[in-house]
Write an enzyme that holds these catalytic residues in place. Structure first.
Site, PDB file in Angstrom:
ATOM      1  N   HIS A  21     -14.268  25.262 -16.684  1.00  0.00           N
ATOM      2  CA  HIS A  21     -13.847  26.381 -17.579  1.00  0.00           C
ATOM      3  C   HIS A  21     -12.605  26.710 -17.462  1.00  0.00           C
ATOM      4  O   HIS A  21     -12.019  27.792 -17.634  1.00  0.00           O
ATOM      5  CB  HIS A  21     -14.632  27.595 -17.238  1.00  0.00           C
ATOM      6  N   CYS A  43     -14.492  34.872 -16.496  1.00  0.00           N
ATOM      7  CA  CYS A  43     -14.477  33.433 -15.787  1.00  0.00           C
ATOM      8  C   CYS A  43     -12.960  32.820 -15.841  1.00  0.00           C
ATOM      9  O   CYS A  43     -12.328  32.804 -14.781  1.00  0.00           O
ATOM     10  CB  CYS A  43     -15.217  32.576 -16.228  1.00  0.00           C
TER      11      CYS A  43
END
Length: 556
Positions: A127, A71
């Site tokens: 994130h 990610c």
């Protein structure tokens, strides 16, 4: 008549060529979490994605499109246009308790777009670190933000856990926890916020919407009406995963409908991208590609992607142009009319001509990564350097590069199994061993040609001259790398120390030790802060010890 026709076509070409200079388009970038290569209808999946299939079919399908295997690295390269080795984020994700975020001295895509006159909004998963307030999306170029800061969480309650010891609420509207929105399904909630933004925006200002959906990342959760569509699918993880993908399909359909109804559509560019390959053990499927999320095999880095826009010069085509996630940074800035006086610091390329007009693509190679942290400090195997690496490269280092028709991998590049579609009711125990890797035991170097997209024929021994060239390229790239930033977790990040919420835990005082100038009259404030910090650390320590004692008691 022929002359008039020729002049008309020339004028149309000139108008099209100058369109973006005169009227910057609205840009909607949809990023989906953990969607595998075989998790979309037009790749032959059993998952129904009629909206995505139609949008891709009417636009440009990107079939030579690459991202990163996990990610944070993908998102950091989208936001900066730079490889991980040039941001210090070359090792793994940014963990929730890690005092780390995007480097503050590197401008982000939304920051540059705002300079170009855009209104910028983000919905979904960040994130990219949040240890300090200046790391938050609203401090990195977005004028509004609704979403999560960590890497994953419950799609209804928005509770997020880092390991088993630190759990907290992770849904934020701007810089505050949005407790009142708990209970909504994440995909549904984010879709409604996007529609709200579109309804309230002044269309005279170009709009950048970054829609980073939390789906289809674990936990595998979906509303009942979506699950019922796949009740005949025997594999439970796959059934829930498929329902989540269908939710994404509905979401994108509603966003495009809103673009049409509100008058944005004819002046818009929609980009759709997965952030990495699917996780086969959690319902995803990358078949027939090798590997999956977390690996540098094709199943981990070759992504689902397409562009849909009335402004494309070519439509209903499949593009084989080599495109990387870092390319969106210069490409979208170019569409926006932003001109960087010095783009030499970027690793991304402006690929709009290749996508829209079929022009030769400026990108010819991709450095997937060089992760020196994968090799323990001081740990060097002379055989891996002098034999496998020809004295050029320590092949124990985790690295991967694609150059022209060749792809080279070194070190521990992740699970290299082929995972067939999970259609059997029994789950992983019945299908996991069907296509086991046969070339990873004792290996440190692999070479594949693009004529073998499923990576079944390792050519490292047959083509040592190609191996040498690509090892030399890795060494060249490595000389430009900045030191990796991989600090240990900070116990002060525990949400239980901050009202049960994942939130920035380092302020100006704590940053003082890292070179931030302090005001001359803050001596007492700094002393109080240090005292508070010591109390927080003690509370975190006691909580950690207590958790471990509770777990130990279970086995007595």
């Amino acid at each position: 008549m022929g002359v008039i026709h020729l002049l008309t076509r020339c004028c149309q070409h000139c108008i099209s060529f100058n369109f973006f200079k005169l009227v910057p388009p609205h840009i909607v970038f949809v990023m989906v979490d953990d969607q595998g290569y075989n998790d979309i209808g037009y790749h032959g999946s059993e998952i129904h994605t009629p909206v995505l299939d139609q949008l891709a079919g009417e636009g440009v399908k990107l079939e030579n499109y690459y991202v990163q295997p996990i990610c944070s690295p993908t998102r950091s390269q989208l936001m900066t246009g730079r490889y991980q080795i040039h941001t210090g984020l070359q090792h793994s994700i940014i963990r929730a308790r890690q005092p780390l975020c995007l480097p503050s001295d590197i401008p982000t895509l939304p920051e540059r777009l705002r300079q170009a006159g855009y209104s910028t909004h983000m919905v979904g998963k960040w994130h990219l670190g949040f240890c300090r307030p200046e790391c938050l999306p609203t401090s990195r170029g977005f004028q509004s933000f609704l979403g999560s800061l960590t890497g994953s969480g419950d799609h209804f309650s928005f509770q997020s856990c880092d390991g088993t010891e630190a759990c907290g609420f992770d849904l934020h509207d701007g810089n505050r926890p949005a407790w009142e929105l708990s209970g909504n399904y994440s995909t549904r909630l984010y879709t409604e916020r996007v529609k709200e933004i579109l309804r309230g925006h002044d269309q005279r200002t170009p709009l950048f919407l970054y829609v980073a959906l939390q789906a289809v990342h674990t936990p595998l959760q979906a509303p009942g009406h979506l699950l019922r569509r796949y009740q005949t699918l025997g594999n439970r993880p796959r059934r829930h995963y498929a329902a989540m993908v269908s939710g994404v399909d509905e979401s994108v359909g509603e966003i495009v409908s809103e673009l049409r109804e509100r008058g944005y559509y004819n002046k818009s560019v929609l980009i759709y991208s997965s952030d990495n390959g699917g996780q086969p053990l959690s319902g995803g499927c990358n078949w027939p590609l090798r590997g999956g999320k977390g690996s540098y095999w094709e199943g981990g880095v070759r992504a689902v992607g397409f562009v849909h826009s009335p402004l494309l010069k070519r439509k209903r085509v499949v593009s084989q142009a080599l495109i990387h996630i870092s390319d969106w940074y210069p490409t979208l800035l170019s569409l926006a009319g932003y001109r960087d006086s010095d783009s030499s610091h970027l690793d991304g390329q402006d690929v709009w001509g290749a996508i829209s007009s079929g022009l030769p693509c400026p990108r010819t190679e991709i450095l997937f990564n060089i992760d020196p942290v994968s090799r323990r400090h001081g740990e060097v195997d002379p055989r891996l350097l002098n034999v496998n690496g020809f004295g050029i490269w320590d092949t124990g280092v985790r690295a991967a590069i694609r150059a022209g028709d060749w792809k080279l991998l070194t070190g521990n590049v992740g699970d290299g199994d082929w995972f067939p579609p999970q259609t059997m009711p029994g789950g992983p125990q019945q299908w996991q061993g069907m296509e086991k890797r046969r070339d990873q035991h004792g290996k440190a170097v692999w070479l594949f040609n693009t004529a073998d997209p499923y990576e079944r024929a390792d050519l490292a021994e047959a083509r040592p001259e190609v191996v040498k060239v690509l090892l030399a390229r890795l060494a060249e790239y490595n000389r430009t790398a900045v030191p990796p930033r991989n600090p240990p977790d900070d116990p002060m990040a525990d949400p239980q120390l901050h009202g049960g919420v994942w939130t920035p835990w380092l302020g100006q005082e704590e940053a003082g030790d890292e070179g931030v100038d302090e005001e001359p009259d803050n001596t007492n404030r700094k002393a109080r802060s240090k005292s508070t910090c010591r109390v927080c650390k003690l509370r975190a320590l006691f909580k950690k010890v207590g958790n471990r004692m509770q777990r130990a008691a279970l086995f007595l």
